[in-house]
Each structure stands twice: as structure tokens, then as C-alpha cells.
Design an enzyme around this catalytic site. Structure first.
Site, short mmCIF file in Angstrom:
data_model
loop_
_atom_site.label_atom_id
_atom_site.label_comp_id
_atom_site.label_asym_id
_atom_site.label_seq_id
_atom_site.Cartn_x
_atom_site.Cartn_y
_atom_site.Cartn_z
N ILE A 145 -23.74 18.08 -27.78
CA ILE A 145 -25.15 17.98 -28.13
C ILE A 145 -25.31 17.55 -29.59
CG2 ILE A 145 -25.81 19.70 -26.40
CD1 ILE A 145 -26.39 21.61 -28.77
N CYS A 146 -26.37 16.84 -29.88
CA CYS A 146 -26.66 16.37 -31.23
C CYS A 146 -27.23 17.53 -32.04
CB CYS A 146 -27.66 15.22 -31.19
SG CYS A 146 -28.17 14.68 -32.81
#
Length: 194
Positions: A145-146
Site C-alpha cells: 500500500i502507498c
């Protein structure tokens, strides 16, 4: 003299502009809802600065991590907001489990895994949802995930006090809240509905 003054004013404007940018950046990264703030304030802060290669110091850090996670789970259950289950391998370097998010009264459940980086706690763990790989632009290859824009600066300012519980509360939780409704509306994750 004129060129010297001109140079001075340009530098002064650059310094003031960079301060303004830093202030805006600081406000953006600290901008969170009151419920999240209250929850995070209840999660114990960690004191030992050690990673998986640091032997006995890592064992002390791992003990703090587990204590912090237990407290976070307890807080979440008391608030009827239980949303993840994780466990680690014997050395504490690999974590696996599940996380879930309720949207429109439907539970969406995903596998969660991450490795503790060698440079931990200076570097935050890269939380991975492998089932969602490629479904959103807020994700890197492999389902990571960013966290760069909002969470990483916050983590960097709080080394070594933040741990896995903080990464879940301030990294994964908000990511799920932002991305799952969009993925549902696009019909990308209907197979994960429980």
C-alpha cells in the site's frame, strides 16, 4: 551592491517559500479525525531502537511491539472496531494475518503480510495486501500500500516511538477507509465480500 541585495532577497523568498511548503506539508500529514487521534494516543509508544539484526535489543523491541499491539487490539475491541488479526514468526521478522473493512454493511476481508525492514524502526514496514495487487493506483507492485505522502513523514518524525500498531492505525486503517469504497464502487473486490 544591487546584485548582492537582489541575491539576498531571492534567497530570503526561497527560504520563506520552503518554510511555507513545510508548514503545509506538516499540517497535511497531521490532519486526522478526532477518533483516530484518540485511539493513537492510547497506543503505547515504544522506546527501544532496534531491528531484527540487533539480537537481544531486538527481543526487547519485539516485547514492546507485542505489548503495543495487544493494547491496540484491546482498544479496538472495546470500541467495537476490531478490524485485523496478525501474528509473527518466531523471530518477529515476518508478520501475516488478515484485515477487514465494513462498507455498506458488507465485510471485505484481505490477507495482510509484511516483513520488518533491516533498518527498522527508522524505516516503516511496507504493509502488503497481495490480493489487491494492481487494483488501485495507491498501491505498489506486489500489493504494497502507498504510505509515502501521509504516513511516512509522520513515522520519520516519531522514530523509535512508533511501531507496528501505529503503522496499522495510521497507515493501513486510513488506506482501507480511502480505497475500499472506491474499489467497491468500481466492482473490483466483490469476490472478497463475506
Amino acid at each position: 551592491l544591487v546584485s548582492l541585495l537582489s541575491s539576498f532577497w531571492v534567497r530570503l523568498v526561497e527560504v520563506e517559500t520552503s518554510r511555507d511548503v513545510r508548514d503545509v506539508w506538516r499540517r497535511r500529514t497531521l490532519d486526522m479525525d478526532e477518533g483516530t487521534k484518540r485511539t493513537v494516543q492510547k497506543i503505547p509508544l515504544l522506546t527501544v531502537k532496534a531491528g531484527p539484526r540487533d539480537g537481544t535489543e531486538w527481543n526487547a523491541r519485539l516485547k514492546e511491539e507485542l505489548t503495543s499491539l495487544i493494547q491496540y487490539v484491546k482498544i479496538s475491541k472495546e470500541a467495537d472496531n476490531d478490524w485485523f488479526h496478525i501474528e509473527c514468526n518466531k523471530s518477529g521478522s515476518r508478520w501475516t494475518g488478515k484485515c477487514w473493512y465494513y462498507y455498506e454493511q458488507v465485510r471485505y476481508e484481505f490477507e495482510l503480510c509484511f516483513d520488518i525492514p533491516v533498518t527498522y524502526p527508522t524505516t516503516a514496514p511496507e504493509l502488503t495486501l497481495p490480493q489487491l495487487d494492481g487494483t488501485t493506483s495507491k498501491m505498489y507492485r506486489g500489493g504494497k500500500i502507498c504510505q509515502t505522502v501521509h504516513f511516512q513523514p509522520l513515522w520519520a518524525r516519531n522514530v523509535p516511538h512508533f511501531g507496528i500498531a501505529h503503522a496499522l492505525a495510521l497507515g493501513l486503517g486510513p488506506w482501507l477507509a480511502a480505497e475500499i469504497p472506491d474499489l467497491v464502487s468500481r466492482g473490483m473486490i466483490t469476490k472478497y465480500a463475506k
